[in-house]
Design an enzyme around this catalytic site. Structure first.
Site, PDB file in Angstrom:
ATOM      1  N   TYR A 134      36.814  41.074  24.774  1.00 61.77           N
ATOM      2  CA  TYR A 134      36.763  40.422  23.456  1.00 61.77           C
ATOM      3  C   TYR A 134      35.464  39.629  23.396  1.00 61.77           C
ATOM      4  O   TYR A 134      35.330  38.580  24.010  1.00 61.77           O
ATOM      5  CB  TYR A 134      37.979  39.520  23.269  1.00 61.77           C
ATOM      6  CG  TYR A 134      38.067  38.840  21.905  1.00 61.77           C
ATOM      7  CD1 TYR A 134      37.224  39.176  20.851  1.00 61.77           C
ATOM      8  CD2 TYR A 134      39.020  37.851  21.674  1.00 61.77           C
ATOM      9  CE1 TYR A 134      37.310  38.562  19.624  1.00 61.77           C
ATOM     10  CE2 TYR A 134      39.128  37.220  20.434  1.00 61.77           C
ATOM     11  CZ  TYR A 134      38.272  37.574  19.424  1.00 61.77           C
ATOM     12  OH  TYR A 134      38.356  36.951  18.197  1.00 61.77           O
ATOM     13  N   LYS A 160      36.420  44.613  21.733  1.00 65.21           N
ATOM     14  CA  LYS A 160      36.549  44.070  20.380  1.00 65.21           C
ATOM     15  C   LYS A 160      35.232  43.361  20.111  1.00 65.21           C
ATOM     16  O   LYS A 160      34.935  42.311  20.691  1.00 65.21           O
ATOM     17  CB  LYS A 160      37.727  43.104  20.259  1.00 65.21           C
ATOM     18  CG  LYS A 160      37.820  42.496  18.852  1.00 65.21           C
ATOM     19  CD  LYS A 160      38.946  41.484  18.719  1.00 65.21           C
ATOM     20  CE  LYS A 160      38.930  40.865  17.314  1.00 65.21           C
ATOM     21  NZ  LYS A 160      39.988  39.834  17.137  1.00 65.21           N
TER      22      LYS A 160
END
Length: 295
Positions: A130, A158
């Site tokens: 992330y 992400k």
């Protein structure tokens, strides 16, 4: 493993006493999956995860594991320590852990790569990085992302940059083979999909799930004109939903729709102002042709 499609990082609904409302959480999970979401994310930033106790986090994962297991949907779970990762071993619906680039300490790219190598060695499930530099304070070059992708257990990212710069273009147009790039900046979804993002993790997709799915489908089908028009509408909606700290406005809109019993958030967040909620509902109604009118 490829994590294509739109994944929704679920909020944590609270009841009037301030406890986690597991029944409402389950209903929300079914709603977005019925609308076509490819999967869910548990314990992400949108879930106010730092305010949840260990017992509450376990309960949330239990509920969403059950929903995804019954629906055949992918579940990603936020986890950032070896202990949290190892707790996922028995969760059959969990396809990957969403692991945040270390925040605040700014360890540099070598430190980030070493950190993920250590997490990968301890994890029973694959990892999705992330990367959200405006929250963590640590930027990553495309070269660093390619080094992360070379770690066997790291299957995707992400990707939530504040802007689309040269590094973003490089990564999105030429991702490492077998490595999934999921758009993570809601307002930049359309250009990121246009450049080649495989899918997305979108908090905004709580409230216009079908429209976000349609946008992704239009880009993948090469329907650029349709995608541009819808993408601009959804950009405006996303901006309205993020006008105050996430997920305050999203919770306000979900409450206005009658989908959660109240818009409660936990400190340090505060409830969104009525004007922010009204603005988001206006953009939502414009995008969905009034499908989600106020309850």
């Amino acid at each position: 493993m490829t994590l294509n499609g739109v994944h929704v990082p679920l909020i944590t609904p609270f009841d009037e006493a301030g406890a986690v409302d597991l029944g409402v959480l389950e209903e929300l999970a079914h709603q977005v999956l019925t609308a076509g979401a490819a999967g869910l994310v548990a314990l992400g930033t949108t879930a106010e995860v730092t305010t949840l106790s260990a017992a509450e986090r376990s309960q949330v994962v239990e509920v969403l594991t059950g929903v995804c297991g019954r629906r055949g949907a992918a579940l990603l779970v936020g986890a950032n320590t070896a202990e949290e990762l190892q707790a996922l071993a028995a969760r059959r619906s969990v396809v990957a852990a969403l692991c945040l680039v270390p925040p605040f300490v700014r360890p540099g790219e070598d430190g980030v790569v070493a950190y993920f190598a250590a997490l990968a060695a301890a994890s029973p499930v694959p990892l999705v990085v992330y990367h959200v530099p405006h929250r963590t304070g640590q930027d990553l070059s495309t070269r660093a992302v390619r080094r992360l992708a070379a770690i066997d257990a790291v299957i995707g990212i992400k990707y939530a940059p504040g802007a689309i710069d040269g590094d973003a273009v490089d990564l999105l147009t030429d991702p490492p083979q077998g490595f999934t790039v999921l758009a993570g900046t809601d307002e930049l979804l359309a250009p990121m999909l246009a450049l080649g993002a495989h899918g997305a993790i979108l908090a905004s997709a709580h409230v216009a799930t079908a429209q976000f799915l349609a946008l992704a489908a239009a880009f993948h089908a090469g329907q650029a004109d349709q995608a541009r028009r819808l993408g601009n509408q959804l950009r405006r909606l996303a901006a309205a939903l993020f006008a105050e700290p996430n997920p305050a406005v999203i919770k306000g809109v979900l409450h206005a729709q009658g989908r959660i019993p109240n818009p409660r958030v936990r400190l340090p967040l505060l409830p969104a102002a009525a004007t922010s909620i009204d603005a988001a509902v206006h953009h939502l109604d414009a995008t969905t042709a009034g499908r989600y009118a106020r309850a």
